[in-house]
Enzyme design. Structure first.
Site, mmCIF file in Angstrom:
data_model
loop_
_atom_site.group_PDB
_atom_site.id
_atom_site.type_symbol
_atom_site.label_atom_id
_atom_site.label_comp_id
_atom_site.label_asym_id
_atom_site.label_seq_id
_atom_site.Cartn_x
_atom_site.Cartn_y
_atom_site.Cartn_z
ATOM 1 N N ASP A 189 49.407 56.972 27.484
ATOM 2 C CA ASP A 189 50.503 57.411 28.345
ATOM 3 C C ASP A 189 51.695 58.110 27.677
ATOM 4 O O ASP A 189 51.975 59.259 27.952
ATOM 5 C CB ASP A 189 51.033 56.213 29.134
ATOM 6 C CG ASP A 189 49.924 55.430 29.821
ATOM 7 O OD1 ASP A 189 48.744 55.808 29.660
ATOM 8 O OD2 ASP A 189 50.225 54.462 30.524
ATOM 9 N N GLU A 425 47.938 43.467 23.812
ATOM 10 C CA GLU A 425 47.616 44.838 24.195
ATOM 11 C C GLU A 425 47.713 45.755 22.963
ATOM 12 O O GLU A 425 46.867 46.605 22.738
ATOM 13 C CB GLU A 425 48.626 45.264 25.266
ATOM 14 C CG GLU A 425 48.307 46.530 25.989
ATOM 15 C CD GLU A 425 49.408 46.874 27.006
ATOM 16 O OE1 GLU A 425 50.440 46.161 27.071
ATOM 17 O OE2 GLU A 425 49.233 47.858 27.739
HETATM 18 C C1 2M8 Z 1 48.317 51.587 30.450
HETATM 19 O O1 2M8 Z 1 48.600 52.471 31.524
HETATM 20 C C2 2M8 Z 1 49.155 52.076 32.784
HETATM 21 C C3 2M8 Z 1 49.136 53.310 33.678
HETATM 22 O O2 2M8 Z 1 47.817 53.712 33.898
HETATM 23 C C4 2M8 Z 1 50.572 51.555 32.706
HETATM 24 O O3 2M8 Z 1 51.206 51.614 31.653
HETATM 25 O O4 2M8 Z 1 51.047 51.049 33.728
HETATM 26 C C5 2M8 Z 1 47.529 52.407 29.410
HETATM 27 O O5 2M8 Z 1 47.443 51.721 28.186
HETATM 28 C C6 2M8 Z 1 46.137 52.713 29.933
HETATM 29 O O6 2M8 Z 1 45.353 53.351 28.955
HETATM 30 C C7 2M8 Z 1 45.425 51.457 30.390
HETATM 31 O O7 2M8 Z 1 44.206 51.807 31.000
HETATM 32 C C8 2M8 Z 1 46.281 50.634 31.372
HETATM 33 C C9 2M8 Z 1 45.692 49.274 31.678
HETATM 34 O O8 2M8 Z 1 45.349 48.600 30.494
HETATM 35 O O9 2M8 Z 1 47.599 50.432 30.849
#
Ligand code: 2M8
Length: 462
Positions: A189, A425
């Site tokens: 992101d 994460e």
């Molecule tokens: C993160 O992205 C989401 C938006 O899609 C967020 O920050 O709210 C990113 O690390 C993405 O790659 C990942 O798929 C998601 C869920 O783990 O979180």
């Protein structure tokens, strides 16, 4: 589960870590036990590429549940073939932007009936996951083999439609790169990869108000993207929504358009996996899929810096190369089939002082941005921390490319990093502190695959 396993970090430690990882992954299942939340609180829904990584983790401990994971995701597939980046659990709530904000069914005839989703996509790791599940099934014996084959046969047309959507609607004509309209589509992101294209995004006065929730769910709000970033993220959702999530309508008006080299590399690898699946099923598309994978690999190679070998993205609004030193630079390893001199150069880089060999690192693992880059920020999300799922993706690629020593090195260090059992994460590369969400599903999946997956060793009782 049987006791016979390969452990890379000492038997006792390996058993405990695998048990904890399996517990985390299974605890993150939704109430119907059909889909895995990306994390318990920060991401209480099913994300697209997370689901693929999580299916791989689940396959080590519960193959039927791994199949269900992908079925649940594909239940949200759009009529265009797009697999959305989020499939929402209506009983979960608690994520911004939620399904009302996306309003997919209201603005697009392609949105699936009866399933709430977002309107953009993420890298197509799914066929890679299916191929992995198939390896597990083969090791488990005839019953699981037959069940899995029947399942793959049913999923195959959906995978094909997904890949065709990317090839037909997302392949940028001039560069050959997969075109994205939001940094969220890259999965990385707020990576500095996208700083230049994001700097050009003008947030409209009519951006509907919203209240962030994510910053309250991590130890320090600075571990998440900034408010300015979020305004842009939400604005790009508005833009896409106003174009009915239709790429042909969005392209001329989009204020963010980038050619994503890592997405393209994953697509190459996934097309290759799909070709192998087509062969196994006796389906006629294998040659076309292999041709397309070769085309994607060629595209990735054309993006490589002749000196470092690292691949670059492209700002498609201006044609400018985006050459920040991020982990996406290793895209040629992920795509596969790079000429040996380039592959060696990249492995040397990966293990060298600008990346996993940097002297200040807690563990010799590649950070998401090189500490040498001016954009590096050790605790800010995709701008510096080590992401175990990225390490895992690289170990998969290295092993496939025959770079076994490098793969083993990263695997051992990756397992050391996860030894505290928090399954964060991402991690501060220098202090080793866990950051972002704890109990992140794909981190647990990476640990499980590293610890348990060995197609030659059955890990589940039939
Ligand atoms: C993160 O992205 C989401 C938006 O899609 C967020 O920050 O709210 C990113 O690390 C993405 O790659 C990942 O798929 C998601 C869920 O783990 O979180």
């Amino acid at each position: 589960m049987t006791a016979q396993r390969r452990h890379r970090c000492g038997k006792e430690v390996g058993v405990r870590l695998a048990a904890r990882a399996a517990y985390v992954l299974r605890s993150n299942s939704n109430s119907a036990d059909t889909a895995t939340k990306a994390s318990p609180e920060l991401y209480p829904h099913q994300w697209s590429w997370d689901a693929a990584f999580n299916a791989i983790g689940l396959a080590s401990v519960d193959l039927p549940r791994a199949r269900t994971e992908l079925d649940s995701l594909f239940a949200g597939q759009w009529l265009s073939g797009m697999v959305p980046h989020i499939v929402f659990d209506p009983s979960a709530g608690g994520y911004i932007p939620g399904p009302d904000r996306w309003a997919c069914a209201r603005v697009s005839p392609d949105a699936p009936a009866g399933v709430l989703t977002s309107g953009i996509c993420q890298p197509p790791v799914h066929a890679i996951a299916v191929a992995r599940l198939w390896e597990h099934a083969e090791a488990l014996g005839p019953d699981e083999r037959v069940r899995t084959l029947v399942w793959i046969r049913a999923l195959y047309p959906k995978l094909l439609a997904w890949h065709d959507y990317l090839a037909q609607q997302r392949r940028h004509r001039e560069t050959g790169l997969i075109e994205i309209f939001h940094g969220w589509e890259s999965g990385t992101d707020n990576s500095p990869r996208w700083d230049i294209p994001y700097s050009r995004v003008q947030v409209g006065d009519d951006l509907p108000p919203y209240v962030r929730r994510d910053t309250g769910l991590v130890a320090e709000p600075s571990q998440r993207p900034t408010d300015e970033d979020y305004d842009r993220y939400l604005w790009l959702v508005e833009e896409a929504k106003r174009a009915g999530y239709d790429t042909a309508r969005l392209r001329p008006t989009a204020s963010f358009r980038a050619g994503d080299v890592l997405f393209t590399a994953i697509f190459a690898s996934a097309d290759e996996s799909l070709a192998r699946i087509a062969d196994d099923l006796g389906e006629p598309q294998a040659a076309v899929l292999r041709g397309r994978a070769a085309q994607s690999r060629g595209t990735v190679l054309r993006c490589c810096d002749p000196e470092t070998g690292l691949a670059a993205d492209v700002d498609l609004r201006t044609g400018e190369w985006l050459r920040t030193e991020t982990i996406a630079g290793f895209a040629p390893l992920v795509a596969g089939g790079a000429p040996p001199h380039l592959r060696h150069r990249l492995v040397e880089q990966l293990l060298g002082p600008r990346w996993a060999g940097h002297p200040r690192l807690r563990w010799p693992l590649p950070p998401s941005t090189s500490p040498f880059s001016p954009a590096f920020d050790r605790r800010s999300y995709w701008r510096g921390p080590v992401w175990p799922v990225m390490t895992w993706l690289l170990t998969l690629a290295l092993r496939r490319e025959g770079e076994i020593a490098a793969a083993e090195k990263l695997t051992a260090a990756g397992l050391d990093q996860l030894g505290d059992g928090t399954f964060a994460e991402y991690y501060d590369p220098f202090s080793g502190e866990p950051c972002g969400s704890l109990c992140q599903s794909w981190t647990a999946s990476a640990a499980l695959d590293w610890l348990l997956a060995d197609p030659d060793v059955p890990v589940q009782a039939e």
